[in-house]
Design an enzyme around this catalytic site. Structure first.
Site, PDB file in Angstrom:
ATOM      1  N   GLY A  25      -7.025  -5.991  -0.361  1.00  0.00           N
ATOM      2  CA  GLY A  25      -8.229  -5.543   0.317  1.00  0.00           C
ATOM      3  C   GLY A  25      -8.121  -4.035   0.275  1.00  0.00           C
ATOM      4  O   GLY A  25      -7.260  -3.440  -0.280  1.00  0.00           O
ATOM      5  N   CYS A  26      -9.005  -3.663   1.201  1.00  0.00           N
ATOM      6  CA  CYS A  26      -9.309  -2.043   1.473  1.00  0.00           C
ATOM      7  C   CYS A  26      -7.756  -1.453   1.716  1.00  0.00           C
ATOM      8  O   CYS A  26      -7.151  -2.041   2.785  1.00  0.00           O
ATOM      9  CB  CYS A  26     -10.234  -2.003   2.495  1.00  0.00           C
ATOM     10  N   PHE A  27      -7.433  -0.354   0.951  1.00  0.00           N
ATOM     11  CA  PHE A  27      -5.979  -0.110   1.134  1.00  0.00           C
ATOM     12  C   PHE A  27      -5.722   0.708   2.477  1.00  0.00           C
ATOM     13  O   PHE A  27      -4.574   0.918   2.936  1.00  0.00           O
ATOM     14  CB  PHE A  27      -5.303   0.585   0.003  1.00  0.00           C
ATOM     15  N   TRP A  28      -6.781   1.195   3.063  1.00  0.00           N
ATOM     16  CA  TRP A  28      -6.466   1.997   4.315  1.00  0.00           C
ATOM     17  C   TRP A  28      -5.697   0.923   5.385  1.00  0.00           C
ATOM     18  O   TRP A  28      -4.728   1.357   6.214  1.00  0.00           O
ATOM     19  CB  TRP A  28      -7.677   2.558   4.974  1.00  0.00           C
TER      20      TRP A  28
END
Length: 186
Positions: A25-28
């Site tokens: 998912g969102c890499f952050w």
């Protein structure tokens, strides 16, 4: 928490280091959780970027369209004498929902898929074994959709994405990214 080279500090990484590349998912949030949990346990570096697509040097905006084929991913460099690949994979399966195809929380699209990109036949075998165990023991209620693929060309994401939640503590975190409390695998 050691921040390593993504912060701009020079670090000598030994030849015995290995890479682990994961998409969840969102890499952050993925980067943030791995750094928080393994930053002082043998994790030399962690960089967010793009893998698994067919466009050279994609931009974040291009990847977000879903047309490049890339996944938002995290590539870690680690000391296998202090931190095992299996430990990283088990944590990967605890910190996201691998049963939602091309989605984590409200983030939808192939760029948010769950994937393990292996760097050796040994990593491929470990990925298959860990995936089978977590399917049987942790994620019994749904089918794991995680892809297990050979790591291809890696592209670092733009500089402002590196260490994003470290630099922006109130920044967006996918609500599907948290560490689940599962029993040890047998």
């Amino acid at each position: 928490m050691g921040l390593g080279p993504a912060e701009g500090g020079a670090q000598n990484i030994p030849d015995t280091a290995q890479k682990c590349t994961l998409a969840a998912g969102c890499f952050w949030g993925v980067e943030h959780l791995f750094r928080k949990n393994f930053g002082d346990q043998g994790l030399y570096d962690a960089r967010v970027g793009y893998i698994g697509g067919d466009t050279n040097n994609p931009s974040y905006r291009a990847v977000c369209t879903g047309r490049t084929g890339h996944a938002e991913a995290l590539q870690m460099t680690f000391d296998p004498s202090r931190l095992s690949y299996t430990t990283l994979l088990e944590f990967f399966y605890k910190m996201h929902d691998p049963t939602t195809k091309d989605r984590q929380g409200a983030d939808m699209g192939t760029q948010y898929r769950s994937a393990i990109f292996y760097h050796s036949p040994e990593q491929q075998q470990a990925a298959k074994e860990v995936t089978e165990k977590v399917q049987a023991q942790w994620w019994k209620q749904g089918k794991i959709t995680t892809e297990i693929l050979e790591a291809g060309q890696w592209w670092d994401a733009e500089a402002y994405h590196q260490l994003y939640l470290h630099k922006n503590p109130g920044g967006y975190e996918c609500p599907a990214h948290y560490v689940r409390k599962f029993p040890p695998l047998s």
